[in-house]
Design an enzyme around this catalytic site. Structure first.
Site, short mmCIF file in Angstrom:
data_model
loop_
_atom_site.label_atom_id
_atom_site.label_comp_id
_atom_site.label_asym_id
_atom_site.label_seq_id
_atom_site.Cartn_x
_atom_site.Cartn_y
_atom_site.Cartn_z
N PHE A 77 -11.25 -7.39 14.23
CA PHE A 77 -10.16 -7.76 13.30
C PHE A 77 -9.91 -6.80 12.25
CE2 PHE A 77 -8.96 -10.15 9.22
CZ PHE A 77 -7.57 -10.44 9.81
N GLN A 78 -8.70 -6.22 12.15
CA GLN A 78 -8.39 -5.36 11.08
C GLN A 78 -8.85 -4.06 11.18
OE1 GLN A 78 -8.35 -7.22 7.21
NE2 GLN A 78 -6.06 -7.88 7.53
N MET A 88 23.79 9.13 2.11
CA MET A 88 23.72 10.73 2.95
C MET A 88 23.89 10.35 4.37
SD MET A 88 23.24 13.55 2.12
CE MET A 88 22.19 14.09 0.99
N LYS A 140 -17.73 -1.23 5.96
CA LYS A 140 -18.14 -2.38 5.13
C LYS A 140 -19.58 -2.40 4.80
CE LYS A 140 -16.93 -7.03 3.45
NZ LYS A 140 -16.21 -8.52 3.60
N GLU A 147 0.78 -1.27 0.05
CA GLU A 147 -0.08 -0.03 -0.02
C GLU A 147 0.98 1.15 0.01
OE1 GLU A 147 -0.41 -2.54 1.94
OE2 GLU A 147 -2.50 -3.23 1.79
C1 LIG Z 1 12.07 6.04 5.38
C2 LIG Z 1 13.07 6.57 5.63
N1 LIG Z 1 13.87 6.33 6.68
C3 LIG Z 1 15.12 6.85 6.90
C4 LIG Z 1 15.65 8.02 6.24
C5 LIG Z 1 16.94 8.88 6.72
N2 LIG Z 1 18.00 8.99 5.46
C6 LIG Z 1 17.94 9.98 4.79
S1 LIG Z 1 18.79 9.83 3.30
C7 LIG Z 1 19.46 8.06 3.75
C8 LIG Z 1 20.52 7.42 3.52
C9 LIG Z 1 19.46 6.90 2.00
O1 LIG Z 1 20.43 5.83 1.30
P1 LIG Z 1 20.48 5.58 -0.14
O2 LIG Z 1 18.98 5.28 -0.38
O3 LIG Z 1 21.30 4.28 -0.32
O4 LIG Z 1 21.07 6.61 -0.94
P2 LIG Z 1 22.39 7.40 -1.08
O5 LIG Z 1 22.35 8.51 0.02
O6 LIG Z 1 23.37 6.61 -0.76
O7 LIG Z 1 22.12 8.03 -2.32
C10 LIG Z 1 18.61 7.64 4.96
C11 LIG Z 1 18.66 6.56 5.72
C12 LIG Z 1 14.81 8.57 5.34
N3 LIG Z 1 14.85 9.74 4.76
N4 LIG Z 1 13.51 7.82 4.81
#
Ligand SMILES: Cc1ncc(C[n+]2csc(CCOP(=O)(O)OP(=O)(O)O)c2C)c(N)n1
Lengths: 221, 604
Positions: free
Chosen positions: B153-154, B514, B203, B91
């Site tokens: 449920f759900q 990042m 529902k 979803e």
């Molecule tokens: C759902 C979610 N969880 C955690 C984060 C925190 N976060 C921001 S950037 C990042 C790293 C992203 O890594 P990747 O997708 O491998 O991309 P890269 O930076 O290596 O290009 C994280 C963990 C986020 N933005 N979204």
């Protein structure tokens, strides 16, 4: 292939002298100016439907606005309810509260009331009744009505401005207060002025918002 | 499909018969309708049919979702509808796909989920759409009304859970009005400042009998939008613009949503005002235009950040002054008087005080400004200064052939290999920033990313939604990170089943990059939980799903592989092994001064 990022490093770059305060308003950095919180009453006319109160209270908690009290009740129109919120915030926060409230779909109209608006609160105060004569003298002083009495206790109902209720609670304190229940403030504007009326087509909620802050055409440099 | 088509025809025939019986006075008209194979739809008989009718009336052509117990009546009604339903693998993917569909098409995207876990799985996508003001409608199943509140449920308090992350939501309680609830949700999602809306559908309400046709989509009376800004303030703002010496326009996502790109372009070009965009505003102004300074903010260009810091008049349009844009409030455009155009009054002076609040629809208000501004500002020196900054801080990178592949090179190569109207979607992380910085955007609605919420895993489902909304001859490219891709890659099964022509470039650094970059900068290089050396081989994984898989390790493979992946008719995944240590610059540390952006790590 190509060169990497270059250009003067941070310390070699010009920086403007202007500054803004925490509320994003440009200030003279020498005479730092921030808004102090003030207490005010906001009245909202809302659709009388399930979930409105939680929409409103959720908005306040989500946006970290400090609520002093919040009351809700029906109006003369059965499809509408009035919510009265007392808040303590700096001016920009108060403006933001009004605008955010207006954004909620079930909210019809929002007004901040003048300081002279009629503000009332109701309190029930249950005290020890060891000295009934003294207790009823104090009750008289504050126009309190006896709503219950027993050999050990007396319970009074007081309505009035918050200050009066605080004063009454203080004075009743000498007898020993067992329990207190207070409603929070409800309020109406004075005279013919409408508190938070259904807006007509020409005066939209957005128009109200336009005039919340008087914009100034400040001229710098 | 054919079974479904058969059912449709049968229903149509029944409707025809009805018509002829009741409308015997006009047999010719009925025949004419038949000739065009357009028929009056059969009257609704249940709440669920009213729900679907409401969608049809609103012109909905596609919906994304996952089946389940509480939403089954609605799906049963969909079975007879022309609306094309894309079954998603999760979803969250349905919500992101609907969100991207809304961004690309400009009309609310629709997603469906069952009660409980289905509904909660939508929450991330709702929050994402809410932060980015994307038009979207979520329809969730709910347990029957008499079980609501009993921990059935759900069961989940879906309206309770989603109130903070939707523009508006409603619990439907009556089969007679459920269709109108959906019409209203649709109207609200798109009107004024767009956003996600939700209707919770018990529902028994969808199963219940009704012959009430839904009302046409319209917003409730209590919802009012101001289209035109106050003339007096427009005049004052115009005067300010005429008298400014260092003007800049800042175009936000609202420019694109409000279809104001055209008006903004004309205004900027006529008065030669340098243009900066926010991240959601990318595409509002052509980045290859001389006046474009591209994006400002944390990873914006040096020249955009210099210009925003030094301007004396900032014309912010459809932007909410997010902290990733402003950096520290104290040092944000500290010399500038702010002219702020926004359709949402609550955005005015929320973060940055507006000296000239212009509440109204972006396109309308910019037209008002066009009318009101007679003389162009005297800003020759300023424009020259901006050009100087553009050359001082030009976006470039080192790419020595004997060192690992640099991600910027891959972004540029894909940009070169595709047309201007190509749609780019991304996950969240370094790759997203490179995709902003090194791709040249020239058209609105071609940049689809998660801005305000920063949702990893957004890229692939967004590419699915974008692909379905896009024109057939438009390419859809998704830049993903290895970490982001891993979060929603089950969507590949959908892309394969629907044979969606999308190209996913995973900029694989085996880090959640990042985070690694911040750890290097601010946590002494302690790589706590950011090291992803256990990544699968994405090309092989793609093949396992039935998609085309490619791999790039080096510069000399880039051009050919990209060519192959783009020409593959269907979903393809390129596992691009980039320099794991590559970092995103320029960078304004959070809460920092935009003008003090770092160009290298030791400037942080
Ligand atoms: C759902 C979610 N969880 C955690 C984060 C925190 N976060 C921001 S950037 C990042 C790293 C992203 O890594 P990747 O997708 O491998 O991309 P890269 O930076 O290596 O290009 C994280 C963990 C986020 N933005 N979204």
């Amino acid at each position: 292939m190509k060169r990497g990022l270059e250009g003067p490093p941070p310390e070699d770059r010009p920086t403007p002298t202007g500054r803004r305060n925490k509320q994003g308003i440009r200030i003279d950095p020498e005479v730092e100016a921030t808004h102090e919180p003030r207490r005010t009453v906001i009245s909202a006319l809302v659709a009388h439907e399930p979930g409105v109160l939680s929409d409103v209270s959720g908005l306040f908690s989500r946006r970290q606005f400090n609520i002093e009290s919040l009351t809700v009740g029906p109006t003369k129109d059965e499809d509408r309810a009035r919510i009265t919120v007392v808040v303590e915030e700096p001016d920009p926060g108060i403006d933001q509260i009004k605008k955010q409230l207006r954004k909620l779909v079930p909210v019809i109209s929002v007004r901040e009331l003048e300081p002279d608006a009629m503000q009332r609160e109701l309190a029930l105060i249950k005290v020890d009744a060891d000295d009934p004569a003294q207790v009823s003298a104090v009750a008289d002083m504050y126009d309190a009505t006896t709503v219950d009495s027993s050999p050990e206790t007396a319970t009074f109902e007081i309505t009035g401005a918050r200050q009066k209720i605080e004063a009454a609670i203080d004075t009743f304190g000498q007898f020993g207060i067992r329990e207190i229940s207070r409603t929070g403030t409800t309020a109406l504007a004075r005279g013919t002025e409408e508190t938070a009326a259904a807006v007509n087509a020409t005066e939209s909620t957005a128009t109200e918002a336009n005039h919340d802050e008087t914009y100034q055409t400040a001229n710098d440099d | 499909m054919s079974e479904r088509a058969a059912k449709v025809t049968q229903a149509d025939e029944e409707a025809q018969d009805d018509d002829q019986i009741t409308d015997s006075a006009a047999p010719d008209a009925a025949q004419e309708v038949d000739a065009e194979s357009e028929t009056t739809p059969a009257p609704v008989t249940s709440g669920a049919e009213a729900v679907v009718r409401a969608l049809e009336n609103a012109g909905v052509e596609h919906a994304f979702g996952v089946q389940g117990g509480a939403i089954m009546p609605v799906y049963d009604a969909l079975y007879d509808s022309e609306i094309y339903h894309v079954t998603m693998a999760h979803e969250q993917g349905a919500a992101h796909a609907a969100d991207a569909y809304g961004i690309v098409s400009g009309k609310p995207g629709i997603c469906l989920a069952t009660s409980g876990p289905g509904a909660t799985n939508l929450v991330t996508g709702l929050a994402d759409a809410d932060m980015d003001s994307d038009p979207m409608v979520a329809l969730t199943g709910q347990v029957p009304t008499d079980l609501v509140g009993n921990d059935a449920f759900q069961e989940t308090d879906t309206t309770g859970v989603t109130t903070p992350v939707t523009k508006d939501n409603a619990f439907s309680s009556d089969s007679d009005t459920v269709g109108s609830d959906v019409s209203e949700a649709f109207a609200l999602a798109g009107e004024g400042r767009p956003g996600p809306t939700l209707v919770d559908l018990p529902k028994d309400v969808t199963n219940g009998e009704t012959d009430r046709e839904p009302d046409a989509p319209s917003v409730p009376e209590t919802y009012e939008v101001q289209e035109r800004a106050d003339e007096e303030i427009v005049a004052a703002a115009a005067e300010r613009i005429e008298n400014s010496n260092r003007p800049a326009m800042l175009l936000g996502g609202g420019v694109i949503k409000g279809e104001a790109s055209e008006a903004c372009r004309k205004f900027a070009i006529e008065h030669e005002i340098p243009v900066i965009t926010t991240m959601p505003g990318i595409g509002a102004f052509p980045e290859d235009h001389e006046l474009s300074l591209e994006m400002a903010g944390m990873h914006g260009t040096g020249y955009a950040n210099m210009a925003i810091t030094h301007c004396d008049t900032l014309i912010g349009i459809g932007t909410r002054f997010d902290d990733r844009l402003t950096g520290g409030i104290e040092t944000f455009a500290p010399d500038a008087e702010l002219i702020h155009v926004d359709i949402d009054p609550a955005e005015i002076s929320k973060n940055i005080h507006a000296d000239y609040p212009l509440i109204g629809d972006a396109a309308t208000v910019v037209e008002q400004l066009v009318e009101a501004v007679d003389e162009s500002p005297e800003a020759t020196k300023w424009r020259a200064q901006c050009q100087q900054w553009k050359s001082d801080y030009s976006m470039a990178y080192d790419a020595p052939e004997d060192e690992p592949l640099q991600p910027e090179f891959v972004v540029e190569a894909l940009d070169e290999a595709t047309d201007d109207d190509t749609i780019v979607t991304t996950g969240v992380g370094q790759h997203q920033m490179w995709a902003c910085q090194y791709w040249t955007y020239t058209e609105p609605r071609t940049w689809v990313s998660s801005h305000g919420l920063g949702t990893m895993g957004y890229g692939l489902p967004a590419a699915i939604g974008a692909r379905i909304a896009a024109d057939d001859d438009q390419d859809v490219v998704c830049f993903d990170g290895d970490g982001s891709f891993l979060m929603t890659l089950q969507g590949l099964s959908v892309a394969v089943r629907e044979n969606l022509d999308i190209t996913v470039a995973v900029l694989n650094n085996e880090y959640i990059g990042m985070v690694r970059q911040w750890q290097d900068a601010f946590f002494e290089g302690r790589h706590s939980a950011s090291d992803y050396h256990w990544m699968p081989e994405f090309d092989k994984l793609a093949e396992a799903f039935g998609a085309a898989g490619f791999r790039i390790d080096d510069y000399d493979e880039v051009a050919d592989t990209i060519e192959e992946a783009l020409s593959y008719d269907g979903p393809s995944v390129i596992d691009v092994h980039i320099d794991p240590e590559a970092n995103v610059f320029p960078m304004v540390p959070s809460g920092g001064d935009n003008g003090q952006f770092a160009l290298t790590e030791d400037q942080l």
